[in-house]
Motif scaffolding. Sequence first.
Motif, PDB file in Angstrom:
ATOM      1  N   ALA A   9      15.523 -31.707   5.324  1.00 50.15           N
ATOM      2  CA  ALA A   9      15.448 -32.909   6.158  1.00 50.15           C
ATOM      3  C   ALA A   9      15.451 -34.183   5.314  1.00 50.15           C
ATOM      4  O   ALA A   9      15.386 -35.289   5.861  1.00 50.15           O
ATOM      5  N   GLY A  10      15.494 -34.042   3.983  1.00 50.66           N
ATOM      6  CA  GLY A  10      15.606 -35.205   3.104  1.00 50.66           C
ATOM      7  C   GLY A  10      14.315 -35.704   2.491  1.00 50.66           C
ATOM      8  O   GLY A  10      14.267 -36.819   1.972  1.00 50.66           O
ATOM      9  N   PHE A  11      13.279 -34.884   2.513  1.00 45.79           N
ATOM     10  CA  PHE A  11      11.987 -35.288   1.958  1.00 45.79           C
ATOM     11  C   PHE A  11      11.779 -34.681   0.571  1.00 45.79           C
ATOM     12  O   PHE A  11      12.372 -33.657   0.244  1.00 45.79           O
ATOM     13  N   ARG A  12      10.918 -35.309  -0.241  1.00 47.60           N
ATOM     14  CA  ARG A  12      10.578 -34.775  -1.561  1.00 47.60           C
ATOM     15  C   ARG A  12       9.116 -34.336  -1.564  1.00 47.60           C
ATOM     16  O   ARG A  12       8.313 -34.795  -0.744  1.00 47.60           O
ATOM     17  N   ALA A  13       8.771 -33.478  -2.511  1.00 43.45           N
ATOM     18  CA  ALA A  13       7.413 -32.936  -2.580  1.00 43.45           C
ATOM     19  C   ALA A  13       6.389 -33.996  -3.009  1.00 43.45           C
ATOM     20  O   ALA A  13       6.670 -34.828  -3.875  1.00 43.45           O
ATOM     21  N   CYS A  14       5.217 -33.932  -2.425  1.00 37.74           N
ATOM     22  CA  CYS A  14       4.095 -34.799  -2.786  1.00 37.74           C
ATOM     23  C   CYS A  14       3.640 -34.459  -4.205  1.00 37.74           C
ATOM     24  O   CYS A  14       3.502 -33.289  -4.554  1.00 37.74           O
ATOM     25  N   LYS A  15       3.391 -35.479  -5.000  1.00 39.49           N
ATOM     26  CA  LYS A  15       2.919 -35.256  -6.367  1.00 39.49           C
ATOM     27  C   LYS A  15       1.411 -35.020  -6.399  1.00 39.49           C
ATOM     28  O   LYS A  15       0.875 -34.582  -7.406  1.00 39.49           O
ATOM     29  N   ARG A  16       0.761 -35.292  -5.287  1.00 39.64           N
ATOM     30  CA  ARG A  16      -0.690 -35.135  -5.209  1.00 39.64           C
ATOM     31  C   ARG A  16      -1.093 -33.698  -4.860  1.00 39.64           C
ATOM     32  O   ARG A  16      -1.896 -33.084  -5.542  1.00 39.64           O
ATOM     33  N   CYS A  17      -0.515 -33.145  -3.803  1.00 31.92           N
ATOM     34  CA  CYS A  17      -0.908 -31.800  -3.345  1.00 31.92           C
ATOM     35  C   CYS A  17       0.051 -30.701  -3.807  1.00 31.92           C
ATOM     36  O   CYS A  17      -0.247 -29.524  -3.639  1.00 31.92           O
ATOM     37  N   LYS A  18       1.202 -31.083  -4.363  1.00 32.77           N
ATOM     38  CA  LYS A  18       2.173 -30.150  -4.939  1.00 32.77           C
ATOM     39  C   LYS A  18       2.508 -28.972  -4.009  1.00 32.77           C
ATOM     40  O   LYS A  18       2.255 -27.819  -4.329  1.00 32.77           O
ATOM     41  N   PRO A  19       3.107 -29.254  -2.867  1.00 29.58           N
ATOM     42  CA  PRO A  19       3.393 -28.184  -1.911  1.00 29.58           C
ATOM     43  C   PRO A  19       4.359 -27.127  -2.436  1.00 29.58           C
ATOM     44  O   PRO A  19       4.298 -25.978  -2.013  1.00 29.58           O
ATOM     45  N   ASP A  20       5.231 -27.474  -3.365  1.00 30.66           N
ATOM     46  CA  ASP A  20       6.177 -26.485  -3.891  1.00 30.66           C
ATOM     47  C   ASP A  20       5.501 -25.439  -4.761  1.00 30.66           C
ATOM     48  O   ASP A  20       5.989 -24.326  -4.890  1.00 30.66           O
ATOM     49  N   ARG A  21       4.385 -25.761  -5.351  1.00 30.13           N
ATOM     50  CA  ARG A  21       3.639 -24.774  -6.140  1.00 30.13           C
ATOM     51  C   ARG A  21       2.924 -23.782  -5.234  1.00 30.13           C
ATOM     52  O   ARG A  21       2.672 -22.660  -5.615  1.00 30.13           O
ATOM     53  N   TYR A  54       6.865 -34.801   1.626  1.00 29.48           N
ATOM     54  CA  TYR A  54       6.248 -33.718   2.394  1.00 29.48           C
ATOM     55  C   TYR A  54       5.025 -33.207   1.658  1.00 29.48           C
ATOM     56  O   TYR A  54       4.956 -33.236   0.437  1.00 29.48           O
ATOM     57  N   CYS A  55       4.029 -32.791   2.443  1.00 33.79           N
ATOM     58  CA  CYS A  55       2.716 -32.415   1.925  1.00 33.79           C
ATOM     59  C   CYS A  55       2.216 -31.123   2.546  1.00 33.79           C
ATOM     60  O   CYS A  55       2.664 -30.711   3.615  1.00 33.79           O
ATOM     61  N   ARG A  56       1.225 -30.544   1.877  1.00 31.33           N
ATOM     62  CA  ARG A  56       0.460 -29.444   2.471  1.00 31.33           C
ATOM     63  C   ARG A  56      -0.436 -30.039   3.547  1.00 31.33           C
ATOM     64  O   ARG A  56      -0.779 -31.219   3.502  1.00 31.33           O
ATOM     65  N   SER A  57      -0.850 -29.232   4.460  1.00 30.58           N
ATOM     66  CA  SER A  57      -1.699 -29.729   5.555  1.00 30.58           C
ATOM     67  C   SER A  57      -3.069 -30.194   5.074  1.00 30.58           C
ATOM     68  O   SER A  57      -3.729 -30.958   5.756  1.00 30.58           O
ATOM     69  N   VAL A  58      -3.486 -29.753   3.900  1.00 33.36           N
ATOM     70  CA  VAL A  58      -4.803 -30.130   3.368  1.00 33.36           C
ATOM     71  C   VAL A  58      -4.735 -31.285   2.369  1.00 33.36           C
ATOM     72  O   VAL A  58      -5.732 -31.626   1.739  1.00 33.36           O
ATOM     73  N   THR A 102       5.653 -33.957   6.988  1.00 30.04           N
ATOM     74  CA  THR A 102       6.491 -34.944   6.321  1.00 30.04           C
ATOM     75  C   THR A 102       6.105 -36.305   6.852  1.00 30.04           C
ATOM     76  O   THR A 102       5.693 -36.442   8.010  1.00 30.04           O
ATOM     77  N   VAL A 103       6.213 -37.295   5.978  1.00 29.86           N
ATOM     78  CA  VAL A 103       5.848 -38.661   6.338  1.00 29.86           C
ATOM     79  C   VAL A 103       7.119 -39.501   6.293  1.00 29.86           C
ATOM     80  O   VAL A 103       7.698 -39.692   5.220  1.00 29.86           O
ATOM     81  N   ARG A 104       7.534 -39.960   7.447  1.00 31.59           N
ATOM     82  CA  ARG A 104       8.797 -40.704   7.559  1.00 31.59           C
ATOM     83  C   ARG A 104       8.846 -41.938   6.663  1.00 31.59           C
ATOM     84  O   ARG A 104       9.893 -42.242   6.105  1.00 31.59           O
ATOM     85  N   VAL A 115       5.873 -35.761  10.869  1.00 31.89           N
ATOM     86  CA  VAL A 115       6.648 -34.701  11.515  1.00 31.89           C
ATOM     87  C   VAL A 115       6.221 -33.395  10.855  1.00 31.89           C
ATOM     88  O   VAL A 115       5.943 -33.368   9.656  1.00 31.89           O
ATOM     89  N   PHE A 116       6.171 -32.317  11.614  1.00 30.97           N
ATOM     90  CA  PHE A 116       5.739 -31.024  11.091  1.00 30.97           C
ATOM     91  C   PHE A 116       6.937 -30.125  10.821  1.00 30.97           C
ATOM     92  O   PHE A 116       7.909 -30.125  11.571  1.00 30.97           O
ATOM     93  N   HIS A 117       6.845 -29.347   9.732  1.00 32.81           N
ATOM     94  CA  HIS A 117       7.891 -28.394   9.353  1.00 32.81           C
ATOM     95  C   HIS A 117       7.239 -27.050   9.033  1.00 32.81           C
ATOM     96  O   HIS A 117       6.123 -27.008   8.510  1.00 32.81           O
ATOM     97  N   ALA A 118       7.955 -25.982   9.287  1.00 36.23           N
ATOM     98  CA  ALA A 118       7.435 -24.638   9.053  1.00 36.23           C
ATOM     99  C   ALA A 118       7.425 -24.269   7.571  1.00 36.23           C
ATOM    100  O   ALA A 118       6.544 -23.533   7.128  1.00 36.23           O
ATOM    101  N   THR A 119       8.394 -24.777   6.813  1.00 32.57           N
ATOM    102  CA  THR A 119       8.509 -24.412   5.398  1.00 32.57           C
ATOM    103  C   THR A 119       8.830 -25.631   4.546  1.00 32.57           C
ATOM    104  O   THR A 119       9.301 -26.652   5.055  1.00 32.57           O
TER     105      THR A 119
END
Length: 84
Positions: free
Chosen positions: A63-75, A37-41, A30-32, A52-56
């Motif tokens: 923690a109040g973050f939204r998914a990155c539109k670039r790497c799409k971590p929720d997919r 929040y993003c995938r590690s890649v 996650t980027v404050r 900050v790092f999160h397990a899931t």
Amino acid sequence: MTPSAHLNDEARWAACQGRDPNADGAFFITVRTTKIYCRSVCPARPLRKNVVFHATTAEARAAGFRACKRCKPDRFGALGETTA
């Protein structure tokens, strides 16, 4: 590498810097400053002091973050999570 190979923040950050495909899904960043929040890649390159790092993805959302539109971590999902 296995998820256990990324047990500390130093190893996680090194995996992000190298865009290690073996770390993909083992943790999320996650980027404050952007509240994303993003995938590690993810090709995004935040400053270490803002990360900050999160397990899931669920943990990152809680923690109040939204998914990155670039790497799409929720997919992608995470270990132990199901994807929509």
